[in-house]
Write an enzyme that holds these catalytic residues in place. Structure first.
Site, mmCIF file in Angstrom:
data_model
loop_
_atom_site.group_PDB
_atom_site.id
_atom_site.type_symbol
_atom_site.label_atom_id
_atom_site.label_comp_id
_atom_site.label_asym_id
_atom_site.label_seq_id
_atom_site.Cartn_x
_atom_site.Cartn_y
_atom_site.Cartn_z
ATOM 1 N N GLY A 6 -42.799 10.155 -43.023
ATOM 2 C CA GLY A 6 -42.887 9.302 -42.182
ATOM 3 C C GLY A 6 -44.383 9.841 -40.984
ATOM 4 O O GLY A 6 -45.105 8.969 -41.204
ATOM 5 N N ASP A 7 -44.542 11.050 -41.045
ATOM 6 C CA ASP A 7 -45.958 11.647 -40.952
ATOM 7 C C ASP A 7 -46.734 11.463 -41.920
ATOM 8 O O ASP A 7 -48.115 11.497 -41.899
ATOM 9 C CB ASP A 7 -45.226 13.237 -40.507
ATOM 10 C CG ASP A 7 -44.552 13.095 -39.073
ATOM 11 O OD1 ASP A 7 -44.328 12.223 -38.420
ATOM 12 O OD2 ASP A 7 -43.802 14.522 -39.016
#
Length: 309
Positions: free
Chosen positions: A250-251
């Site tokens: 997600g990052d």
């Protein structure tokens, strides 16, 4: 300049154990250590994609020194506030046991150290981008993300918030440039289960109505959805590949979105939401398909395979 904040950085000790047994001595077959934390992951992937950023936050003790050393070796700039006591976390992640993790609490952030960070943020100016990512330690007010946005209001700084629950909802009225909940986190906010991309779209739009400029929703194997500031909805299935490590995916999507939006290779001008979305999906998937965080080559390979939106 892009700045990322990680309030509680860590050294992530990644271990693989075959046939893990509770109550027994288990020996690793593979192990490695990485600097960890959501903002730090964004900075690492940005560096891999050729974009400069500065990692802000707090470190303490010998583990804090090692976090800074490893990030500098990776080409990431760091300006962490050194805490007067304690030590930065070491998190143990058992990759072979269904993603089992043991995460430490981390050091206490004292008011003087917190003020040092806030004073550094006062130096940010128009055209800068600030990424606020992850949970916050108990020693920091739970309004800190909102407080930072209020402090910087009117300076023309694009602020990205990758957080959950109240931490996220409290910033919406201050119009963050980008938020990135996953489908489960988005569903929890509205008290509903969201499993398909079509289900996500109306709730992503609601988050825009609440103040977010761009809402990027990651959905693991289902792909992703972007409700963009240009009024369009972009969606994509997940690229094909084998899941190896979901940590940081997600990052990586946030980093890829920023790289695409700012005009990375293949993007003729900044502000291209379609390119930002595609690069975000490719970067998130590239990290998920790799033991480490996404490299430029891995992202470009997946970008070339993605279907036209």
């Amino acid at each position: 300049m892009i700045y990322t904040i990680t309030f509680n950085p860590a050294l992530d000790y990644m271990v693989t154990v075959e046939d893990f047994q509770m109550g027994m001595t288990n020996r690793t077959v593979e192990e490695y250590m990485l600097p960890g934390g959501k903002g730090i992951n964004v900075s690492i992937v940005l560096s891999n994609l050729g974009f400069e950023s500065t990692a802000l936050g707090f470190t303490a003790g010998f583990t804090g020194e090692e976090i800074r050393r490893r990030l500098n070796e990776m080409g990431c700039k760091t300006e962490f506030v050194e805490l007067p006591a304690g030590m930065s976390r070491i998190n143990v992640k058992l990759q072979s046991v269904e993603g089992t993790e043991i995460n430490s609490a981390g050091p206490e952030i004292d008011p003087v150290s917190l003020d040092k960070l806030l004073q550094r943020l006062d130096q940010l100016d128009r055209e800068d981008i600030l990424v606020l990512a992850g949970s916050i330690p108990r020693s920091v007010p739970d309004t800190i993300y909102r407080d930072i946005m209020v402090r910087l209001e009117g300076k023309g700084i694009r602020i990205v918030v990758d957080a959950t629950g109240d931490l996220l909802c409290k910033v919406l009225q201050h119009k963050p440039f980008l938020i990135k909940p996953n489908n489960h986190e988005l569903g929890e906010i509205f008290g509903i289960k969201l499993q398909k991309r079509a289900d996500v779209i109306p709730y992503a739009k609601k988050m825009q109505e609440m103040g977010a400029c761009n809402v990027l929703v990651s959905m693991a194997g289902e792909g992703a959805v972007l409700a963009a500031q240009d009024g369009k909805i972009y969606e994509s299935p997940a690229p094909k590949g084998k899941l190896i490590n979901g940590v940081g995916a997600g990052d990586s999507m946030v980093a890829g979105f920023l790289a695409g939006f700012l005009g990375g290779e293949g993007c003729k001008e900044s502000g291209n939401y379609k390119k930002a979305f595609q690069t975000g999906v490719a970067a998130g998937s590239a990290s998920a398909f790799s033991k480490l965080l996404a490299t430029k080559e891995e992202v470009e390979k997946l970008l070339s395979q993605m279907e036209e939106l």
